[in-house]
Design a protein around this motif. Sequence first.
Motif, mmCIF file in Angstrom:
data_model
loop_
_atom_site.group_PDB
_atom_site.id
_atom_site.type_symbol
_atom_site.label_atom_id
_atom_site.label_comp_id
_atom_site.label_asym_id
_atom_site.label_seq_id
_atom_site.Cartn_x
_atom_site.Cartn_y
_atom_site.Cartn_z
ATOM 1 N N LEU A 93 -40.267 6.616 -35.779
ATOM 2 C CA LEU A 93 -39.887 7.914 -36.351
ATOM 3 C C LEU A 93 -38.411 8.222 -36.138
ATOM 4 O O LEU A 93 -37.738 8.740 -37.034
ATOM 5 C CB LEU A 93 -40.753 9.024 -35.750
ATOM 6 N N SER A 94 -37.882 7.913 -34.957
ATOM 7 C CA SER A 94 -36.471 8.195 -34.698
ATOM 8 C C SER A 94 -35.582 7.317 -35.567
ATOM 9 O O SER A 94 -34.505 7.749 -36.005
ATOM 10 C CB SER A 94 -36.119 8.037 -33.212
ATOM 11 N N SER A 95 -36.015 6.089 -35.854
ATOM 12 C CA SER A 95 -35.279 5.237 -36.780
ATOM 13 C C SER A 95 -35.134 5.925 -38.127
ATOM 14 O O SER A 95 -34.043 5.983 -38.715
ATOM 15 C CB SER A 95 -36.019 3.898 -36.950
ATOM 16 N N LEU A 96 -36.221 6.485 -38.618
ATOM 17 C CA LEU A 96 -36.220 7.201 -39.892
ATOM 18 C C LEU A 96 -35.299 8.421 -39.842
ATOM 19 O O LEU A 96 -34.484 8.655 -40.744
ATOM 20 C CB LEU A 96 -37.659 7.636 -40.207
ATOM 21 N N MET A 99 -31.504 7.395 -39.559
ATOM 22 C CA MET A 99 -31.017 6.860 -40.837
ATOM 23 C C MET A 99 -30.817 7.984 -41.846
ATOM 24 O O MET A 99 -29.817 8.008 -42.583
ATOM 25 C CB MET A 99 -32.003 5.830 -41.391
ATOM 26 N N ASP A 100 -31.752 8.915 -41.867
ATOM 27 C CA ASP A 100 -31.639 10.055 -42.779
ATOM 28 C C ASP A 100 -30.405 10.879 -42.434
ATOM 29 O O ASP A 100 -29.661 11.314 -43.320
ATOM 30 C CB ASP A 100 -32.904 10.913 -42.682
ATOM 31 N N SER A 101 -30.166 11.092 -41.153
ATOM 32 C CA SER A 101 -28.996 11.851 -40.716
ATOM 33 C C SER A 101 -27.707 11.151 -41.127
ATOM 34 O O SER A 101 -26.760 11.788 -41.612
ATOM 35 C CB SER A 101 -29.019 12.030 -39.199
ATOM 36 N N GLN A 105 -24.902 12.780 -43.534
ATOM 37 C CA GLN A 105 -23.509 12.912 -43.078
ATOM 38 C C GLN A 105 -22.535 12.266 -44.058
ATOM 39 O O GLN A 105 -21.487 12.834 -44.374
ATOM 40 C CB GLN A 105 -23.354 12.264 -41.707
ATOM 41 N N ALA A 106 -22.883 11.075 -44.543
ATOM 42 C CA ALA A 106 -22.010 10.370 -45.487
ATOM 43 C C ALA A 106 -21.831 11.193 -46.753
ATOM 44 O O ALA A 106 -20.711 11.315 -47.279
ATOM 45 C CB ALA A 106 -22.592 9.000 -45.818
ATOM 46 N N VAL A 279 -45.141 17.358 -52.003
ATOM 47 C CA VAL A 279 -44.365 17.063 -50.793
ATOM 48 C C VAL A 279 -43.030 16.512 -51.278
ATOM 49 O O VAL A 279 -42.926 15.355 -51.683
ATOM 50 C CB VAL A 279 -45.093 16.056 -49.887
ATOM 51 N N ASP A 280 -42.022 17.385 -51.273
ATOM 52 C CA ASP A 280 -40.728 17.027 -51.860
ATOM 53 C C ASP A 280 -39.721 16.710 -50.766
ATOM 54 O O ASP A 280 -38.870 17.520 -50.408
ATOM 55 C CB ASP A 280 -40.207 18.172 -52.745
ATOM 56 N N SER A 281 -39.853 15.517 -50.224
ATOM 57 C CA SER A 281 -38.959 15.070 -49.162
ATOM 58 C C SER A 281 -39.148 13.575 -48.991
ATOM 59 O O SER A 281 -40.204 13.142 -48.517
ATOM 60 C CB SER A 281 -39.275 15.788 -47.840
ATOM 61 N N PRO A 282 -38.169 12.766 -49.388
ATOM 62 C CA PRO A 282 -38.312 11.321 -49.191
ATOM 63 C C PRO A 282 -38.596 10.968 -47.739
ATOM 64 O O PRO A 282 -39.374 10.065 -47.443
ATOM 65 C CB PRO A 282 -36.949 10.776 -49.636
ATOM 66 N N MET A 283 -37.974 11.725 -46.831
ATOM 67 C CA MET A 283 -38.173 11.448 -45.417
ATOM 68 C C MET A 283 -39.619 11.739 -45.000
ATOM 69 O O MET A 283 -40.216 10.983 -44.224
ATOM 70 C CB MET A 283 -37.212 12.303 -44.597
ATOM 71 N N ALA A 284 -40.198 12.816 -45.523
ATOM 72 C CA ALA A 284 -41.585 13.148 -45.204
ATOM 73 C C ALA A 284 -42.526 12.085 -45.749
ATOM 74 O O ALA A 284 -43.538 11.747 -45.112
ATOM 75 C CB ALA A 284 -41.950 14.514 -45.770
ATOM 76 N N VAL A 285 -42.203 11.554 -46.920
ATOM 77 C CA VAL A 285 -43.019 10.484 -47.500
ATOM 78 C C VAL A 285 -42.997 9.268 -46.580
ATOM 79 O O VAL A 285 -44.033 8.667 -46.269
ATOM 80 C CB VAL A 285 -42.519 10.114 -48.913
#
Length: 469
Positions: A93-96, A99-101, A105-106, A279-285
């Motif tokens: 989960l922290s990897s996800l 990476m999302d963060s 940021q970029a 569920v509109d969140s790639p990260m949640a998916v």
Amino acid sequence: MQVELYSHGAAQEVTGSKHFIKVQGRQIMIDCGAFQGKRKEADEKNRNWSFNASEVHAAILTHAHFDHSGLLPLLIKNGYEGNVYSTPASRDLSSLIMMDSAHIQAKDIEFLKKKAKKRGEVFEKQPLYTEDDVARTLDHFITVSYHRPFWVEEGVKATFYDAGHILGSASILLEINRNGQQMRIGFSGDLGRKNLPIIRDPEVLPDVDYLIMESTYGHRLHDPIESAMDKLAEVINRTAERGGKIIIPAFAVERTQELIYFIHLLHDQKKIPEIPVYVDSPMAVNATAIFRVHQECYDQETREAFLQHHKNPFGFNEVRYITNVEESKKLNGLTEPAIIISSSGMCEAGRILHHLANNIENPRNTIMIVGFMAEHTLGRRIKEEQPEVKIFGEYYKLKAEVVTMNAFSAHADYSEIMEYVEQLNFKKLKRIFLVHGEPDAQANLKKLLEAKNYSVTIVRYGENYTLQV
């Protein structure tokens, strides 16, 4: 034996957990989380550290939430060379989350550079870390299951116990045995609650000499978790009857999966209409995919309700998982009742901002608050029902109904914290140190604990506390 405790984050505040135990001059770090709040203040706190990363000898992660894991790549970037110990689920989960963060940021830096260029200026600030930095950080992870002791330093052994907060979350027992002397220190991590869906109930640590305890809800009582489904059904039915949408800002990890779990049960029990859930969140998916993998963290109720019947707790006919931007934009044109779950949880970034901007001024709609909202966040302003809120630099009138669902909180309230502490050996427990809480919450919890004759200290940022054997 010389043992010290100090904190460089989540001391008299809720985010940015960075706690340290120093044993004979060797520093063990518990969590390396990002501070969340006012953007300028958050950027300053996240970039400028009051400790030297290269002098840390071991790092242990309690769980994957951004305010606990979000700056691990910066720790490595700043010179840390040791291991990062976590449970297997926390690593995934922290990897996800990291990476999302890095991706966000970029994008933020790219946007700010464009704005500066239009003004004829040069924007020189760089992201805190990149996706490459995250990849390097993951090389430092060592995963250990619950109840499996592991050595983090000479004479210092750690064991993970289930904190019941999110998938893979852990409380930590540190057992120190140096120079013929022994000490046991417990870190609660973020402590969960009994009867939360999907995950197991929090385990109480073995008896300890010192307890470092979170205090997020040290001044509040939650609604019983059993009432959550009834209230959720009421809100869905009420909003659907008036033709509105339910907008739910939710953390991509844990809260989204819990909501889908509950809505699935209500749907099966025919307590709510057949209403589409987006569920509109790639990260949640992606997080939901990780949840499916780590069934070792599930509680017995989840196994009985779904797995024994070969059913997916996070998927049924009405659920649509949205990954691309075009599908997300189409949700703006919805005219029929629907449930939209989107991140970020505190409404500070992500697709939820677009859904709020498009729905906040319609009184038929409902905004459902299901988690903690830190000070100075948009989520806190909506929860407080301020008449106007700023989204994307523009003011919107808050006309939608606002419903706060305290039963969904994944943090123990003060009654649950007291119950947890009272299961420890009072005669052995020398002192409780409170971290991860706003001042009013900590003051109330300290008062309640002292009324039961516990010795309590509220940890202050950067202050050293000597732990006596």
